[in-house]
Enzyme design. Structure first.
Site, short mmCIF file in Angstrom:
data_model
loop_
_atom_site.label_atom_id
_atom_site.label_comp_id
_atom_site.label_asym_id
_atom_site.label_seq_id
_atom_site.Cartn_x
_atom_site.Cartn_y
_atom_site.Cartn_z
N ASP A 45 30.20 48.94 39.63
CA ASP A 45 30.39 47.60 39.12
C ASP A 45 29.29 47.08 38.23
O ASP A 45 28.34 47.33 38.60
CB ASP A 45 30.37 46.52 40.47
CG ASP A 45 31.44 46.57 41.33
OD1 ASP A 45 32.53 47.44 41.16
OD2 ASP A 45 31.41 46.03 42.49
N ASP A 90 45.41 45.26 44.15
CA ASP A 90 44.58 44.75 45.37
C ASP A 90 45.53 44.33 46.49
O ASP A 90 46.06 43.34 46.53
CB ASP A 90 43.73 43.75 45.17
CG ASP A 90 42.41 43.98 44.32
OD1 ASP A 90 42.31 45.18 43.94
OD2 ASP A 90 41.74 43.39 43.55
#
Lengths: 257, 211
Positions: A11, A130
């Site tokens: 990330d 997701d």
């Protein structure tokens, strides 16, 4: 021969790696280029950078990071986060990324997938999905967007199938239920989506140990397994992960080869 | 980079060309992304990368005015002239044509067609796979047996007389071709870690002005 890929995910915010990466011998644990090089040396098969920066003025920083990574790292890498147009993707790819990953923007405007595939080829287009369990959805899995905050009412299996038809080259499937739990992948969701799409499936969300990687590949039949914390926190090296998978009978490219 | 042999990486505006350039530089070449006829003429070696659809690559090559130059350079290499390396779709374009884009003829330097990957395997092949080198080949000098390379392709060239390496994916697929000083590789040497860099290093070493 089918070979399962092991993919560390980083990330990135404003060109820096966030979520406390903890390698003891790194000079700068926040430097995405140094981390990427480290994972390359350890035998990672690919890398995924997820740009979690919200502001658009940091796009230049991200592109800079991609440029530096491409100078140092000679394995494939994907960049996701904030890509909403062919031009956004072009900037990332021209800087040296191999694939772009789209999520919210593709749900909001599915034609984006086809536009990217027509311009750069399907192999460049990763559609990130997701999913979260919801018994009111046909397959039992609902698509969430905006980093998992917003339910869409879309069926994850149907959406992944549509993304495949529109030109996705891969599906990166993250379980919002499993993510962060360290309890392992959501195997039923992997099977449901993987059984419906023809393109490779990357399993994501929930890895807390090396057995989970094996489960994703064997029980979940994923083509690639993605993990973050078990690698970042120095709990396991890529080499250990691969040795463990080989022992369990999963074909991988051995570390150090 | 002012040292080393000049390598022209043909720039026709597709996907990620920068990685090939950077990898060649890492291996000691003065690699430049270019569509400039003069610079291409000066180069000691030519690299033709390619990603995406076969027809789209040929169309982009045309739009950049590079189709004729690429064909001439490939023919020259095949008959013992300046070394030339095609990568992925850059290799596929050396063939007569592809089922992916049947309306777009290839450069026709190597006979045979490019066909869809079929059988009980996922298409595209998007993974690392081992090379089975079928010909003792300068491009692969110093590689370990069964060297691992990164492949991304939904279509595959027919195995034929020019094939010098294969990979097993349901059936043996063409992984590399050679004719004279013309090479083509289906895998991405610029994305295959150390072993891939070695292949590019061997290509650079084969160039006049190389070590």
């Amino acid at each position: 021969m089918r070979t399962v890929r092991v993919i560390p995910c980083l990330d990135v915010d404003g060109g820096r790696v966030v979520k406390g990466v903890n390698f003891i011998d790194l000079r700068d644990a926040g430097d995405p280029v140094e981390l990427a090089r480290r994972y390359d040396e350890e035998g990672a098969d690919e890398l995924v950078f997820l740009d979690i920066t919200a502001s658009s003025d940091s796009r230049e920083t991200t592109i800079d990071m991609v440029r530096h990574t491409a100078e140092e790292v000679f394995i494939p890498f994907t960049v996701g986060g904030g890509i909403r147009s062919v031009e956004d993707a072009r900037a990332i790819l021209r800087a040296g990324a191999d694939k772009v990953s789209v999520n919210t923007a593709a749900v909001e405007r599915p034609d984006l997938i086809g536009e990217l595939a027509a311009e750069f080829g399907e192999q460049c287009v990763v559609v990130a999905v997701d999913g979260r369990r919801n018994s009111e959805i046909d397959s039992g899995f609902e698509v969430f967007i905006h980093g998992g905050r917003t339910p869409t009412g879309l069926d994850a299996v149907k959406w992944a199938t549509r993304a495949d038809q529109l030109g996705a080259g891969e599906i990166l499937l993250t379980s919002m239920d499993s993510d962060g739990t360290r309890d392992g992948f959501d195997i039923p969701m992997l099977l449901a989506v993987g059984g419906a799409v023809s393109v490779p499936l990357i399993a994501s969300g929930g890895v807390g140990g090396l057995d989970h990687l094996v489960e994703g590949a064997v029980e979940g039949r994923a083509d690639a397994v993605l993990a973050a914390s078990i690698f970042h926190f120095g709990e396991h090296t890529i080499a250990e992960a691969k040795a463990h998978m080989v022992e369990a009978g999963v074909a991988v490219r051995p570390a150090g080869s | 980079m002012t040292e080393g042999p000049l390598v022209a990486v043909l720039d026709y505006g597709i996907g990620n060309l920068r990685s090939a350039q950077k990898a060649l530089q890492r291996m000691g070449a003065r690699a430049t992304l270019t569509a400039d006829r003069g610079l291409i003429g000066e180069a000691a070696g030519i690299v033709l990368p390619g990603v995406g659809a076969f027809g789209r690559c040929l169309e982009a090559l045309d739009e950049s005015g590079l189709t004729g130059i690429a064909r001439e350079a490939a023919v020259d290499a095949a008959t013992g002239g300046r070394p030339f390396l095609g990568i992925c779709v850059g290799m596929q374009m050396l063939f007569d044509g592809s089922d992916e884009s049947s309306g777009s003829p290839g450069l026709g330097v190597i006979e045979g067609r490019v066909r869809r990957i079929t059988g009980e395997v996922k298409c595209p092949q998007m993974q690392w796979n081992r090379l089975d080198i079928t010909d003792d080949e300068a491009l692969f000098a110093g590689l370990p047996p069964g060297a691992w390379m990164y492949f991304v392709h939904g279509y595959t060239a027919q195995v034929g007389p020019a094939t010098v390496a294969t990979c097993e994916y349901g059936t043996p697929l063409c992984a590399a071709v050679r004719r004279g000083n013309l090479w083509g590789v289906q895998f991405h040497p610029e994305k295959s870690g150390r072993t891939g860099l070695k292949v590019l290093g061997n290509f650079v070493d084969s160039l006049p002005g190389g070590p």
